[in-house]
Design an enzyme around this catalytic site. Structure first.
Site, PDB file in Angstrom:
ATOM      1  N   HIS A 209       0.826  -1.201   0.000  1.00 20.44           N
ATOM      2  CA  HIS A 209       0.000   0.000   0.000  1.00 20.44           C
ATOM      3  C   HIS A 209       0.862   1.253   0.000  1.00 20.44           C
ATOM      4  O   HIS A 209       0.679   2.152  -0.821  1.00 20.44           O
ATOM      5  CB  HIS A 209      -0.989   0.040   1.179  1.00 20.44           C
ATOM      6  N   HIS A 273       2.304   8.028  -8.079  1.00 20.58           N
ATOM      7  CA  HIS A 273       2.419   9.454  -7.701  1.00 20.58           C
ATOM      8  C   HIS A 273       3.860   9.951  -7.851  1.00 20.58           C
ATOM      9  O   HIS A 273       4.117  10.810  -8.666  1.00 20.58           O
ATOM     10  CB  HIS A 273       1.867   9.763  -6.303  1.00 20.58           C
ATOM     11  N   ASP A 324      -6.903   7.031 -10.802  1.00 20.19           N
ATOM     12  CA  ASP A 324      -6.838   6.931  -9.341  1.00 20.19           C
ATOM     13  C   ASP A 324      -8.198   7.065  -8.665  1.00 20.19           C
ATOM     14  O   ASP A 324      -8.935   6.098  -8.569  1.00 20.19           O
ATOM     15  CB  ASP A 324      -5.827   7.983  -8.839  1.00 20.19           C
TER      16      ASP A 324
END
Ligand SMILES: [Zn+2]
Length: 423
Positions: A209, A273, A324
């Protein structure tokens, strides 16, 4: 099953599109590409410009339900996250399936042909497993098949609630308990069972994650699983400055530095990102030829910042794109934002060529999701493509596809099957 498409124009990777291209398709792949041939009875006629299908390399399908409800007002990434947790607490597999079908159908209408579903919602709201431990995974895979989009489920390991300012991992709290398998080994066992859901348009990969939610030893379990399976590895990386500060407090390294020390940097890694990077981070991601997946419409919504896309690409990293949180689902908006954001950040134009932006939207995303033969229109490639309306002058066709404020999507094809048709 064999069929054929005749494209008025198609982008075969050259600086300008090719005219009158016939594509023969068999068993989901392009078997023959012939340019400059008049249409003589192909099964499907595609007027406009046909591009390789767009890859949505980073998706959380359920965030679609937050659209229009979290965009206004003040707050930060972290307050948005609380709203997202509240939604996550209320979902069950059936409802998730219906939501994901809508999200994926919307992606097809935007020309996306494949999606990387970064999946961390695994268990009941009290954290206990469902009788079928992959109930949510199955809901997602079924939703992708029902909508007709190709999918890589990036199953995420999530163990901690974050890192304290003194550098200790925090216990999970509230909405987070549904995300956790409690250990890397339990995660791997559950994921092994999910592999039965694989198919011609369904693959699996692993995800960490973030450095906030997984310790380095457990990261290794994800890396080992992925490398044994020849599957991609994804991680949220340096989306917010606070993550960097906490990682420094815990480990004395940046998140990228931590991945490097753990041996995770490689061409199979996608850093999602990659916004707040040091020069050293950029060099490490570049020399590893890792993928940096930018999500410009989400990053601007969450006030994340603008990542160093030009420096990453020049250092050797591969750029991909994702929608996203799905505040916006528009593949070409993500592609042009990669360039336009960089203009605002650097005061330079021409940071990425139109072809590079299209590659970020297509083949780089396919590579990131473990479909190395996707994202191009060529013999042997996956028969995933999209036809768009463009400027009729071939000299401006590609640039108009990327930079026009709205690019109408006419037709989306996945594995040789038309999945969206506005003609
Ligand atoms: Zn994400």
């Amino acid at each position: 099953v064999s069929t054929s498409f005749w494209c008025e124009w198609a982008w075969l990777g050259d600086p300008e599109p090719s005219a009158q291209v016939r594509l023969d398709v068999e068993a989901g792949r392009i078997t023959r590409v012939a340019a400059g041939v008049p249409d003589t009875g192909s099964a499907h006629r595609l007027e406009g410009l046909t591009l390789p299908g767009f890859a949505n390399a980073h998706s959380h399908a359920f965030h679609r339900a937050l659209r229009g409800r979290t965009q206004s007002g003040e707050g930060s990434f972290w307050t948005w996250r609380s709203q997202m947790y509240e939604l996550a607490s209320s979902l069950e597999p059936d409802g998730y399936h219906d939501l994901a079908v809508q999200t994926y159908a919307e992606m097809l209408s935007a020309g996306y042909t494949t999606v990387g579903e970064f999946h961390y919602l695994h268990h009941r709201s009290d954290g206990s497993p469902y009788p079928e431990p992959n109930a949510f995974t199955e809901a997602i895979v079924t939703a992708a098949r029902d909508a007709g989009i190709r999918i890589t489920v990036l199953d995420a390991l999530y163990l901690y609630g974050g890192i304290s300012p003194s550098g200790d991992y925090l216990d999970l709290e509230g909405g987070q308990v549904r995300f956790s398998d409690r250990s890397g080994d339990a995660w791997a066992r559950r994921l092994n069972a999910a592999l039965d859901l694989s198919g011609a348009t369904t693959r699996f990969g692993g995800a960490i994650h973030s450095v906030r939610a997984v310790d380095p030893e457990s990261m290794q379990i994800v890396a080992d699983w992925c490398r044994t399976q020849d599957a991609p590895i994804h991680i949220h990386l340096s989306e917010q400055p606070a993550e960097n500060e906490l990682c420094m407090a815990a480990h004395g390294r940046t998140p990228t530095g931590l991945l490097g020390a753990a041996g995770l940097l490689g061409s199979d890694l996608t850093a999602v990102h990659a916004t707040h990077l040091t020069d050293g981070d950029v060099a490490m991601l570049g020399s590893a030829h890792a993928t940096a997946c930018f999500c410009p419409t989400t990053e601007r919504d969450l006030a994340d910042g603008i990542g160093p896309s030009r420096r990453l690409r020049r250092a050797g990293a591969v750029l991909a794109l994702g929608s996203d949180s799905h505040a916006v689902i528009d593949a070409l908006e993500e592609a042009r934002a990669l360039e336009l954001n960089e203009r605002l950040a650097t005061l330079d134009r021409g940071n990425h060529s139109t072809e590079q932006l299209l590659e970020a939207a297509t083949k780089n995303g396919y590579r990131s999701l473990g479909w190395p033969t996707g994202g191009t229109i060529s013999e042997g490639a996956l028969a995933d493509f999209v036809t768009v309306e463009v400027d009729p002058d071939p000299r401006y066709m590609l640039a108009s596809a990327v930079f026009m404020t709205t690019t109408p999507i006419r037709c989306t094809v996945v594995g040789g099957v038309i999945r969206f048709d506005a003609r």
